[in-house]
Design a protein around this motif. Structure first.
Motif, mmCIF file in Angstrom:
data_model
loop_
_atom_site.group_PDB
_atom_site.id
_atom_site.type_symbol
_atom_site.label_atom_id
_atom_site.label_comp_id
_atom_site.label_asym_id
_atom_site.label_seq_id
_atom_site.Cartn_x
_atom_site.Cartn_y
_atom_site.Cartn_z
ATOM 1 N N PRO A 30 1.481 -0.889 -0.535
ATOM 2 C CA PRO A 30 0.244 0.248 0.017
ATOM 3 C C PRO A 30 0.801 1.675 -0.067
ATOM 4 N N GLY A 31 0.475 2.314 -1.040
ATOM 5 C CA GLY A 31 0.977 3.891 -0.800
ATOM 6 C C GLY A 31 2.379 2.776 -2.110
ATOM 7 N N GLY A 32 2.587 2.093 -2.257
ATOM 8 C CA GLY A 32 3.640 1.649 -3.312
ATOM 9 C C GLY A 32 3.814 2.090 -4.490
ATOM 10 N N THR A 33 5.338 2.332 -5.382
ATOM 11 C CA THR A 33 5.389 2.654 -6.553
ATOM 12 C C THR A 33 6.151 2.341 -7.506
ATOM 13 N N ALA A 34 5.433 1.606 -8.772
ATOM 14 C CA ALA A 34 5.530 1.407 -9.987
ATOM 15 C C ALA A 34 6.370 2.068 -10.796
ATOM 16 N N LEU A 35 7.366 1.715 -11.406
ATOM 17 C CA LEU A 35 8.149 2.622 -12.506
ATOM 18 C C LEU A 35 8.588 1.372 -13.194
ATOM 19 N N PHE A 36 7.854 1.726 -14.474
ATOM 20 C CA PHE A 36 8.039 1.467 -15.403
ATOM 21 C C PHE A 36 8.493 1.686 -17.101
ATOM 22 N N PRO A 37 9.629 0.967 -17.221
ATOM 23 C CA PRO A 37 9.846 1.889 -18.715
ATOM 24 C C PRO A 37 9.156 1.815 -19.885
ATOM 25 N N LYS A 38 8.924 2.587 -20.471
ATOM 26 C CA LYS A 38 7.873 2.095 -21.605
ATOM 27 C C LYS A 38 8.958 2.489 -23.449
ATOM 28 N N THR B 12 5.672 3.467 -28.009
ATOM 29 C CA THR B 12 4.006 3.239 -28.352
ATOM 30 C C THR B 12 3.340 3.237 -26.767
ATOM 31 N N TRP B 13 4.132 3.795 -25.929
ATOM 32 C CA TRP B 13 3.836 3.757 -24.395
ATOM 33 C C TRP B 13 2.838 5.155 -23.763
ATOM 34 N N ARG B 14 1.764 5.503 -24.990
ATOM 35 C CA ARG B 14 0.510 6.297 -25.209
ATOM 36 C C ARG B 14 -0.803 5.093 -25.386
ATOM 37 N N GLN B 15 0.155 4.538 -26.538
ATOM 38 C CA GLN B 15 -1.404 3.746 -26.561
ATOM 39 C C GLN B 15 -1.594 2.600 -25.605
ATOM 40 N N SER C 155 -0.732 8.083 -12.691
ATOM 41 C CA SER C 155 0.748 8.066 -13.620
ATOM 42 C C SER C 155 1.265 9.239 -13.778
ATOM 43 N N ARG C 156 2.428 9.180 -13.880
ATOM 44 C CA ARG C 156 3.673 10.522 -13.993
ATOM 45 C C ARG C 156 4.581 10.106 -15.426
ATOM 46 N N VAL C 157 3.977 10.301 -16.038
ATOM 47 C CA VAL C 157 5.346 10.684 -16.886
ATOM 48 C C VAL C 157 6.713 11.567 -17.040
ATOM 49 N N GLU D 243 12.351 8.494 -27.588
ATOM 50 C CA GLU D 243 11.391 7.693 -27.566
ATOM 51 C C GLU D 243 10.940 7.629 -26.378
ATOM 52 N N ALA D 244 11.254 7.264 -25.867
ATOM 53 C CA ALA D 244 11.127 6.155 -24.403
ATOM 54 C C ALA D 244 11.062 6.690 -23.169
#
Length: 200
Positions: A151-159, A162-165, A178-180, A188-189
């Motif tokens: 609970p309250g954790g953060t996920a960090l996902f490199p994309k 095609t990240w917008r799709q 989410s924050r970009v 592009e990433a």
């Protein structure tokens, strides 16, 4: 360059890690052969930027589908210098890649644990930070985050490009904030910082 100002010990660990990748790669394909000459920028720097974006201090960081150790091993190497995260768990279902990860951990003397299991069958990890690089689309990753983030954790996902799709599709299935952040290594990433994941 994020890794320009690291200590000599961290630099030595990263160099040893690179040597082990070059030794093991012909047998188990940890990284693409084309990216081998560009390990520093393509893999080390790319992974290190997640450490820079994470909240601090972090008690438990879990890296899903660690493969050749990106970003998980780089995070664990940086943690030896910074003290955060205090604990790193690398999840990799492939036994050969897990053996590689354990070899790097032993040879570099870093603190990390390898779990050779399928993500879907694991008990919740309760991670404060969750990362996954080139593992699955965002909707699938959010399913893992819902299970394995504390609970309250953060996920960090490199994309990639095609990240917008992926973001649009995920928003139809999940509720999350989410924050970009723009990638420092690929124009592009992006890195998606995700919190508050629940079913839509």
């Amino acid at each position: 360059m994020i890794l320009r100002d690291v200590s000599r010990e961290t630099r030595e660990r990263l160099n040893l890690y690179a040597t082990l990748i070059e030794k093991w790669n012909p047998r188990i394909n940890l990284v693409s052969r084309a990216s081998l000459p560009h390990l520093q920028a393509r893999h080390f720097e790319d992974s290190a930027q997640l450490h820079a974006l994470a909240p601090t201090p972090v008690a438990h960081w879990a890296d899903l589908g660690s493969g050749g150790g990106f970003p998980g091993l780089v995070i664990a190497i940086l943690a030896q210098e910074t003290g955060s995260p205090a604990r790193v768990t690398l999840v990799e279902s492939d036994a050969r890649k897990s053996a590689f990860l354990r070899t790097v951990i032993r040879e570099t003397g870093i603190a990390a644990t390898v779990r050779t299991e399928r993500i879907e069958k694991m008990d919740p990890l309760a991670a404060d930070v969750l990362s996954a690089r080139a593992l699955a689309d965002l909707s699938a990753l959010l399913g893992y985050a819902a299970c394995h983030l504390a609970p309250g954790g953060t996920a960090l996902f490199p994309k990639g490009a095609t990240w917008r799709q992926e973001l649009t599709e995920a928003q139809s299935k999940w509720q999350f904030t989410s924050r970009v952040d723009k990638s420092r290594t690929d124009p592009e990433a992006v890195i998606l910082r995700v919190t508050g994941v629940s079913r839509a």
